[in-house]
Design a protein around this motif. Structure first.
Motif, PDB file in Angstrom:
ATOM      1  N   LYS A  30       8.113   0.841   0.748  1.00 24.05           N
ATOM      2  CA  LYS A  30       8.278   2.298   0.919  1.00 24.05           C
ATOM      3  C   LYS A  30       9.752   2.636   1.125  1.00 24.05           C
ATOM      4  N   SER A  76       6.889   1.300  -5.889  1.00 25.68           N
ATOM      5  CA  SER A  76       5.426   1.325  -5.984  1.00 25.68           C
ATOM      6  C   SER A  76       5.013   0.025  -6.646  1.00 25.68           C
ATOM      7  N   SER A 119       4.593  -3.551   3.011  1.00 26.06           N
ATOM      8  CA  SER A 119       4.368  -2.199   2.494  1.00 26.06           C
ATOM      9  C   SER A 119       5.461  -1.244   2.989  1.00 26.06           C
TER      10      SER A 119
END
Length: 169
Positions: free
Chosen positions: A144, A149, A140
């Motif tokens: 980022k 996304s 994740s």
């Protein structure tokens, strides 16, 4: 200080990449979202040692390897992929042999990337953790950093990497 010759990250990557669904997931994330397979594997390797890399950690690694990726790996990959269908005038046997050489050079370039990461990592990271880290958090953080996304396809690919990791630890 560990050297590239004793690169435990490379050994981990060779094993992990061969696990069910990992290669396909990594390549899909590379091709569809521009992620770097070596950094995906780095996230898994760190998690296997009880660490979770931050967004800043991934930025540092990406800056370190970006010139090598852009000037060496991507051109080799582009040539190797193009040689799958070089056109009717190219002699098939010669092209296959040449493509195999390019593929070998590309793999060696990937290893050099991981050597760069490993040597840099060994200078800056604390000792190994006590148990497996959070692979989802690490991935994740990398997404980022890349401002990605995860769509449904990316989420499925990330799930495949996490499932292979869960079976590893």
């Amino acid at each position: 200080m560990p050297s590239a010759e004793t690169n435990r990250f490379w050994q981990f990557s060779l094993d992990f990449y061969r696990r069910d669904g990992v290669a396909e997931a990594c390549l899909a994330l590379q091709d569809q979202h521009g992620l770097d397979v070596n950094i995906l594997l780095y996230a898994a390797w760190l998690a296997s040692q009880g660490r979770t890399a931050s967004v800043a950690d991934f930025e540092q690694v990406d800056l370190l390897i970006a010139p090598w990726r852009e000037e060496v790996i991507r051109p080799l990959r582009r040539i190797r992929r193009w040689l799958k269908e070089p056109g009717p005038n190219a002699p098939a046997g010669g092209v296959r042999a040449y493509r195999a050489g390019i593929k070998s050079a590309e793999l060696e370039a990937e290893k050099i990337t991981q050597d760069m990461i490993y040597v840099s990592h060994s200078r800056t990271q604390r000792p190994d953790g006590d148990g497996p880290g959070d692979i989802r958090a690490a991935l994740s953080n990398y997404l980022k950093m890349r401002d990605v996304s995860p769509d449904n396809d990316a989420a499925r690919e990330l799930d495949a990497i996490c499932a292979a990791f869960d079976n590893l630890v």
